[in-house]
Design a protein around this motif. Structure first.
Motif, PDB file in Angstrom:
ATOM      1  N   CYS A  17      13.535   0.458  16.977  1.00 49.00           N
ATOM      2  CA  CYS A  17      12.165   0.395  17.492  1.00 49.00           C
ATOM      3  C   CYS A  17      12.129   0.375  19.011  1.00 49.00           C
ATOM      4  O   CYS A  17      13.152   0.209  19.681  1.00 49.00           O
ATOM      5  CB  CYS A  17      11.453  -0.842  16.953  1.00 49.00           C
ATOM      6  SG  CYS A  17      12.114  -2.415  17.602  1.00 49.00           S
ATOM      7  N   GLN A  18      10.929   0.533  19.516  1.00 48.79           N
ATOM      8  CA  GLN A  18      10.637   0.278  20.924  1.00 48.79           C
ATOM      9  C   GLN A  18       9.949  -1.081  20.965  1.00 48.79           C
ATOM     10  O   GLN A  18       8.769  -1.197  20.657  1.00 48.79           O
ATOM     11  CB  GLN A  18       9.722   1.366  21.482  1.00 48.79           C
ATOM     12  CG  GLN A  18       9.399   1.213  22.969  1.00 48.79           C
ATOM     13  CD  GLN A  18       8.488   2.333  23.447  1.00 48.79           C
ATOM     14  OE1 GLN A  18       8.645   3.477  23.053  1.00 48.79           O
ATOM     15  NE2 GLN A  18       7.519   1.996  24.281  1.00 48.79           N
ATOM     16  N   THR A  31       4.683  -2.718  19.281  1.00 44.23           N
ATOM     17  CA  THR A  31       6.032  -2.241  18.951  1.00 44.23           C
ATOM     18  C   THR A  31       5.921  -0.919  18.196  1.00 44.23           C
ATOM     19  O   THR A  31       5.079  -0.767  17.317  1.00 44.23           O
ATOM     20  CB  THR A  31       6.767  -3.283  18.089  1.00 44.23           C
ATOM     21  OG1 THR A  31       6.880  -4.500  18.828  1.00 44.23           O
ATOM     22  CG2 THR A  31       8.161  -2.785  17.720  1.00 44.23           C
ATOM     23  N   ILE A  46       7.485  -4.711  11.651  1.00 40.01           N
ATOM     24  CA  ILE A  46       6.691  -3.650  12.273  1.00 40.01           C
ATOM     25  C   ILE A  46       5.703  -3.072  11.268  1.00 40.01           C
ATOM     26  O   ILE A  46       4.525  -2.849  11.579  1.00 40.01           O
ATOM     27  CB  ILE A  46       7.614  -2.546  12.825  1.00 40.01           C
ATOM     28  CG1 ILE A  46       8.490  -3.104  13.949  1.00 40.01           C
ATOM     29  CG2 ILE A  46       6.792  -1.367  13.353  1.00 40.01           C
ATOM     30  CD1 ILE A  46       9.622  -2.184  14.356  1.00 40.01           C
ATOM     31  N   ALA A 105       7.899   1.857  15.822  1.00 43.13           N
ATOM     32  CA  ALA A 105       9.053   2.088  14.943  1.00 43.13           C
ATOM     33  C   ALA A 105       9.676   3.448  15.232  1.00 43.13           C
ATOM     34  O   ALA A 105       8.987   4.414  15.558  1.00 43.13           O
ATOM     35  CB  ALA A 105       8.622   2.010  13.487  1.00 43.13           C
ATOM     36  N   LYS A 106      11.008   3.508  15.091  1.00 45.93           N
ATOM     37  CA  LYS A 106      11.737   4.764  15.292  1.00 45.93           C
ATOM     38  C   LYS A 106      12.382   5.286  14.012  1.00 45.93           C
ATOM     39  O   LYS A 106      12.932   6.392  14.006  1.00 45.93           O
ATOM     40  CB  LYS A 106      12.830   4.576  16.357  1.00 45.93           C
ATOM     41  CG  LYS A 106      12.312   4.306  17.758  1.00 45.93           C
ATOM     42  CD  LYS A 106      13.475   4.192  18.734  1.00 45.93           C
ATOM     43  CE  LYS A 106      13.003   3.944  20.147  1.00 45.93           C
ATOM     44  NZ  LYS A 106      14.146   3.807  21.095  1.00 45.93           N
ATOM     45  N   VAL A 153      12.187  -3.742  10.736  1.00 51.59           N
ATOM     46  CA  VAL A 153      11.379  -2.707  10.096  1.00 51.59           C
ATOM     47  C   VAL A 153      10.232  -3.329   9.302  1.00 51.59           C
ATOM     48  O   VAL A 153       9.085  -2.876   9.372  1.00 51.59           O
ATOM     49  CB  VAL A 153      12.258  -1.836   9.172  1.00 51.59           C
ATOM     50  CG1 VAL A 153      11.414  -0.795   8.452  1.00 51.59           C
ATOM     51  CG2 VAL A 153      13.351  -1.160   9.971  1.00 51.59           C
TER      52      VAL A 153
END
Length: 335
Positions: free
Chosen positions: A290-291, A319, A272, A321-322, A269
């Motif tokens: 994340c992707q 990338t 990113i 983040a989710k 995290v």
């Protein structure tokens, strides 16, 4: 009064989250009693004089004695360290679970560690009914925890939180600068990462790998020194503060994250948010957060080396983040 039980937290990512949680509890104006590991004495954010702090040596026996003496003192309890109270309390109890090893023990750790973790898992089974809800950082952990300990999914809430890094100005990202921000542990997979980077560097003579390994990890520290003497561009920053961490992320193009087991992966995290692309282990915890830009099999040195090689290609996808910081929801839950 609220009890924050963090007796099992004293270092690493858990300590970062604990400090951030204390800061937010203190600014909320709530009346809080803190149960803390004696090793963090005078090493945490300032606690208001109106709040109480108990420091104890971390352990099941000392923790049980505290609960036995104070079982009727609190209206709400947050156990920030995987284990619910050792007895049933007259309070609303939430348990923040962030230890993936208590869900699945990796094959690639020592027998002693497997036995130790197995005992802790048995304890967790025995006291799991002493909490009203569980709180986790990701959907991946929610699913694993519910299945492993036969918990109703509605009793497990996903509330990720993490502190923002200090802002930095005028730092340019260095192309092909890779970092892995993590303490040493068997499941952290440093040795395979280092070997994979060396194979990549032998082939392309490009790149730099930055690590944060403390001096007490003598094997890894000596390994890095010997590789440096042979010309490999591996930098060990050692233990670093948040300001330096922010600068390292800001100047790095890639975060490489080879860990074999994570409940969240705070470094993912943070990286990113700092604009790094993630080269992540092809494991569920990565995709829960994340992707990633590039993935690899973390058990294979060759695939780790290949992941470094893939980073040389132009137009690497960013990338995504989710997860997002939900500290306000957690604080509201305790009010």
């Amino acid at each position: 009064m609220v009890l924050l039980d963090a007796i099992y937290i004293n270092n690493s990512g858990g300590k970062v989250l604990l400090d951030y949680l204390i800061e937010n509890l203190e600014s909320s104006g709530m009346r809080v009693h803190y149960l803390l590991d004696s090793r963090v004495f005078q090493n945490h954010p300032i606690i208001n004089s109106g709040n109480d702090v108990t420091y104890l040596k971390s352990g099941l026996r000392s923790r049980h004695a505290f609960y036995k003496e104070n079982r009727n003192k609190f209206s709400k309890v947050l156990c920030f360290g995987n284990l619910p109270p050792s007895l049933k309390l007259n309070a609303e109890v939430s348990t923040y679970f962030h230890q993936q090893l208590f869900i699945k023990i990796p094959d690639d750790i020592s027998l002693i560690n497997k036995i130790t973790i197995g005992i802790k898992m048995m304890v967790l089974h025995c006291i799991k009914k002493n909490t009203d809800r569980w709180i986790v950082q990701s959907e991946n952990v929610r699913n694993g925890l519910s299945e492993k300990y036969n918990l109703k999914k509605e009793t497990v809430q996903v509330i990720p939180f993490f502190p923002p890094l200090p802002p930095v100005d005028h730092i340019i990202k260095n192309k092909y600068k890779f970092v892995y921000i993590s303490n040493v542990g068997t499941h952290k997979n440093h040795q395979r990462l280092i070997e994979g980077f060396c194979k990549f560097y032998d082939k392309f003579k490009i790149g730099e790998l930055g690590l944060t390994i403390s001096e007490n990890a003598t094997f890894e520290v000596e390994l890095i020194k010997s590789l440096q003497q042979r010309g490999y561009p591996i930098i060990n920053f050692g233990f670093i503060g948040r300001n330096e961490l922010s600068e390292i992320y800001a100047s790095s193009e890639f975060l490489v994250f080879p860990s074999l087991s994570e409940s969240f992966g705070l470094g993912l995290v943070e990286a990113i948010d700092s604009g790094c692309k993630v080269i992540g282990a092809d494991l569920p915890y990565t995709y829960a957060v994340c992707q990633p830009s590039i993935t690899f099999n973390p058990f294979s040195v060759d695939e780790i080396a290949e992941a470094f090689e893939k980073s040389l290609k132009p137009d690497i996808k960013p990338t995504i983040a989710k997860v997002h910081n939900q500290i306000e929801i957690l604080i509201k839950l305790l009010q």
